[in-house]
Design a protein around this motif. Structure first.
Motif, PDB file in Angstrom:
ATOM      1  N   PHE A 136      -2.799  -6.689   5.059  1.00 61.06           N
ATOM      2  CA  PHE A 136      -2.493  -6.004   3.812  1.00 61.06           C
ATOM      3  C   PHE A 136      -2.358  -4.492   3.963  1.00 61.06           C
ATOM      4  N   VAL A 137      -3.137  -3.924   4.854  1.00 57.55           N
ATOM      5  CA  VAL A 137      -3.216  -2.467   4.968  1.00 57.55           C
ATOM      6  C   VAL A 137      -3.584  -2.117   6.403  1.00 57.55           C
ATOM      7  N   THR A 138      -3.164  -0.939   6.851  1.00 62.35           N
ATOM      8  CA  THR A 138      -3.500  -0.504   8.207  1.00 62.35           C
ATOM      9  C   THR A 138      -4.966  -0.083   8.276  1.00 62.35           C
ATOM     10  N   VAL A 139      -5.664  -0.644   9.248  1.00 56.91           N
ATOM     11  CA  VAL A 139      -7.074  -0.320   9.467  1.00 56.91           C
ATOM     12  C   VAL A 139      -7.144   0.659  10.647  1.00 56.91           C
ATOM     13  N   GLU A 196     -17.365   0.815   8.371  1.00 60.69           N
ATOM     14  CA  GLU A 196     -16.987   1.954   7.531  1.00 60.69           C
ATOM     15  C   GLU A 196     -15.465   2.085   7.434  1.00 60.69           C
ATOM     16  N   GLY A 197     -14.785   1.908   8.568  1.00 65.66           N
ATOM     17  CA  GLY A 197     -13.331   2.039   8.577  1.00 65.66           C
ATOM     18  C   GLY A 197     -12.645   0.952   7.773  1.00 65.66           C
ATOM     19  N   ARG A 198     -13.181  -0.249   7.831  1.00 63.24           N
ATOM     20  CA  ARG A 198     -12.595  -1.350   7.083  1.00 63.24           C
ATOM     21  C   ARG A 198     -12.785  -1.148   5.579  1.00 63.24           C
ATOM     22  N   GLU A 199     -13.967  -0.682   5.192  1.00 65.15           N
ATOM     23  CA  GLU A 199     -14.223  -0.419   3.775  1.00 65.15           C
ATOM     24  C   GLU A 199     -13.345   0.727   3.279  1.00 65.15           C
ATOM     25  N   ARG A 200     -13.147   1.744   4.115  1.00 63.09           N
ATOM     26  CA  ARG A 200     -12.332   2.894   3.732  1.00 63.09           C
ATOM     27  C   ARG A 200     -10.874   2.467   3.518  1.00 63.09           C
ATOM     28  N   ALA A 201     -10.365   1.572   4.370  1.00 64.39           N
ATOM     29  CA  ALA A 201      -8.985   1.114   4.235  1.00 64.39           C
ATOM     30  C   ALA A 201      -8.786   0.300   2.954  1.00 64.39           C
ATOM     31  N   LEU A 202      -9.797  -0.469   2.577  1.00 66.52           N
ATOM     32  CA  LEU A 202      -9.689  -1.330   1.407  1.00 66.52           C
ATOM     33  C   LEU A 202      -9.920  -0.599   0.088  1.00 66.52           C
ATOM     34  N   ALA A 203     -10.764   0.410   0.117  1.00 63.82           N
ATOM     35  CA  ALA A 203     -11.268   1.024  -1.122  1.00 63.82           C
ATOM     36  C   ALA A 203     -10.199   1.320  -2.177  1.00 63.82           C
ATOM     37  N   PRO A 204      -9.048   1.932  -1.815  1.00 61.12           N
ATOM     38  CA  PRO A 204      -8.071   2.260  -2.877  1.00 61.12           C
ATOM     39  C   PRO A 204      -7.426   1.032  -3.511  1.00 61.12           C
ATOM     40  N   TYR A 205      -7.587  -0.124  -2.890  1.00 63.89           N
ATOM     41  CA  TYR A 205      -6.848  -1.307  -3.331  1.00 63.89           C
ATOM     42  C   TYR A 205      -7.762  -2.468  -3.729  1.00 63.89           C
ATOM     43  N   ARG A 206      -9.028  -2.202  -3.885  1.00 62.90           N
ATOM     44  CA  ARG A 206      -9.967  -3.284  -4.201  1.00 62.90           C
ATOM     45  C   ARG A 206      -9.572  -4.009  -5.492  1.00 62.90           C
ATOM     46  N   ASP A 207      -9.041  -3.273  -6.466  1.00 60.79           N
ATOM     47  CA  ASP A 207      -8.646  -3.892  -7.739  1.00 60.79           C
ATOM     48  C   ASP A 207      -7.422  -4.794  -7.594  1.00 60.79           C
ATOM     49  N   TRP A 208      -6.742  -4.733  -6.462  1.00 65.40           N
ATOM     50  CA  TRP A 208      -5.568  -5.573  -6.246  1.00 65.40           C
ATOM     51  C   TRP A 208      -5.932  -6.978  -5.780  1.00 65.40           C
ATOM     52  N   ILE A 209      -7.179  -7.174  -5.349  1.00 67.04           N
ATOM     53  CA  ILE A 209      -7.578  -8.480  -4.847  1.00 67.04           C
ATOM     54  C   ILE A 209      -7.506  -9.502  -5.981  1.00 67.04           C
ATOM     55  N   GLY A 210      -6.757 -10.561  -5.738  1.00 72.66           N
ATOM     56  CA  GLY A 210      -6.606 -11.604  -6.743  1.00 72.66           C
ATOM     57  C   GLY A 210      -5.469 -11.369  -7.716  1.00 72.66           C
ATOM     58  N   ALA A 221       0.839  -1.196   0.000  1.00 73.19           N
ATOM     59  CA  ALA A 221       0.000   0.000   0.000  1.00 73.19           C
ATOM     60  C   ALA A 221       0.877   1.251   0.000  1.00 73.19           C
ATOM     61  N   LYS A 222       0.323   2.330  -0.511  1.00 68.98           N
ATOM     62  CA  LYS A 222       1.082   3.576  -0.661  1.00 68.98           C
ATOM     63  C   LYS A 222       1.723   4.016   0.647  1.00 68.98           C
ATOM     64  N   ASP A 223       1.002   3.919   1.750  1.00 71.59           N
ATOM     65  CA  ASP A 223       1.523   4.372   3.041  1.00 71.59           C
ATOM     66  C   ASP A 223       2.622   3.465   3.580  1.00 71.59           C
ATOM     67  N   ASP A 224       2.741   2.258   3.043  1.00 72.82           N
ATOM     68  CA  ASP A 224       3.755   1.327   3.524  1.00 72.82           C
ATOM     69  C   ASP A 224       5.042   1.366   2.694  1.00 72.82           C
ATOM     70  N   ARG A 225       5.007   1.981   1.533  1.00 76.51           N
ATOM     71  CA  ARG A 225       6.189   2.034   0.666  1.00 76.51           C
ATOM     72  C   ARG A 225       7.083   3.193   1.090  1.00 76.51           C
ATOM     73  N   MET A 226       8.201   2.895   1.759  1.00 77.79           N
ATOM     74  CA  MET A 226       9.101   3.902   2.301  1.00 77.79           C
ATOM     75  C   MET A 226      10.290   4.196   1.400  1.00 77.79           C
ATOM     76  N   ALA A 227      10.567   3.290   0.479  1.00 85.81           N
ATOM     77  CA  ALA A 227      11.711   3.475  -0.437  1.00 85.81           C
ATOM     78  C   ALA A 227      11.285   3.032  -1.822  1.00 85.81           C
ATOM     79  N   PRO A 228      11.848   3.639  -2.866  1.00 84.65           N
ATOM     80  CA  PRO A 228      11.494   3.220  -4.228  1.00 84.65           C
ATOM     81  C   PRO A 228      11.715   1.724  -4.414  1.00 84.65           C
ATOM     82  N   ALA A 229      10.749   1.069  -5.046  1.00 81.69           N
ATOM     83  CA  ALA A 229      10.821  -0.380  -5.208  1.00 81.69           C
ATOM     84  C   ALA A 229      11.799  -0.800  -6.293  1.00 81.69           C
TER      85      ALA A 229
END
Length: 297
Positions: free
Chosen positions: A233-236, A242-256, A87-95
């Motif tokens: 996968f992501v910080t909740v 509502e909070g769980r859906e908000r945490a997932l929303a930007p990454y829903r397309d990543w599932i699978g 997730a964007k917030d977890d990437r601290m250095a260029p991959a």
């Protein structure tokens, strides 16, 4: 198709109906030796969940399907230098240029702890740190279907396999031993990030794995993540619907594709979200709130 019974057989069948429904199967022979349930043991909400986990072939097929699908996609992800599963917030250095890795949660993702849950159902007890630690130290958890084959495939292709767990520090040794016994590739202590992992400049909140994912981001380009909880996968930030859906929303397309989610009906963040995360509430009150959360239309 219609079957005609001889007259005598038909009379016997009708006579039997006077004492038992014709649709009721005869009790198995082993039932006579099975211990009778304790009269004072309350119904356990986890019974069906644990029974499904341990006995339903569908459970195993979901795991096999998930890991096989991930394996089929893994080499394409490896070849794509822009591919990253953090997730964007977890990437601290260029991959770019970092060693590739896959990240696996352990409990109910790599290792099957359903025997522990079954013991709780039979005893009428609930999770506590002492009985959980005792189970972990037995080092008897089996690998979940497809998990070892996937991890070994990744390792053979030069992809680091990183295990992230919320088990307590004193369980690090037994956990690594259990993983190795089950056949998982464990390259060394650095391949395991337990609850006690210190990450400089990052303050861990409770059992959130965000700091450990940030540590991984400094060393690896993550191709895929696997878990049975959204928090794998992501910080909740708020553990409610509502909070769980908000945490997932930007990454829903990543599932699978980047994130692979395994089923866990026995425990997880979804449960306390139903009773305002208040584990101090009596068991009956927690159950009442879970029932209230059910949809009936």
């Amino acid at each position: 198709m219609t079957f005609r019974l001889p007259t005598l057989a038909a009379l016997l069948l009708l006579a039997g109906c006077a004492t038992a429904p014709s649709s009721a199967p005869p009790p198995p022979a082993a039932a006579a030796s099975a211990p009778a349930p304790k009269a004072d043991t309350p119904a356990d909400d986890n019974l069906n969940a644990v029974a499904w986990t341990q006995t339903a072939i569908e459970h195993d097929l979901i795991y096999l399907q998930t890991y096989r699908d991930a394996q089929a996609r893994l080499l394409a992800a490896l070849k794509d230098p822009s591919w990253d599963a953090l997730a964007k917030d977890d990437r601290m250095a260029p991959a770019k240029g970092l060693k590739p890795a896959v990240v696996l949660d352990i409990d109910e993702t790599a290792l099957d702890n359903s025997p522990y849950q079954a013991r709780l159902v039979r005893s009428g007890g609930e999770y506590n740190e002492a009985n959980w630690a005792a189970w972990c130290k037995e080092e008897k958890a089996r690998a979940l279907p497809g998990a070892v084959a996937f991890a070994q495939f990744a390792a053979r292709h030069g992809i680091a396999v990183i295990y992230v767990s919320n088990r307590a520090k004193d369980l690090n040794g037994p956990t690594l031993a259990n993983l190795r016994k089950a056949g998982f590739p464990v390259s060394g202590p650095d391949a395991f990030l337990g609850l006690d992992t210190f990450v400089e400049g990052c303050e861990q909140v409770g059992t959130e794995k965000g700091c450990r994912r940030q540590l991984i981001s400094r060393r690896y380009r993550v191709l895929m993540q696997f878990g049975d909880q959204l928090g794998d996968f992501v910080t909740v930030l708020a553990n409610n619907a509502e909070g769980r859906e908000r945490a997932l929303a930007p990454y829903r397309d990543w599932i699978g594709t980047r994130w692979f989610v395994l089923p866990n009906p026995t425990y997880g963040g979804w449960e306390p979200a139903l009773f305002n995360n208040d584990w101090s509430a009596p068991r009956g009150e927690r159950r009442r709130q879970k029932i209230e959360a059910l949809r009936v239309d």
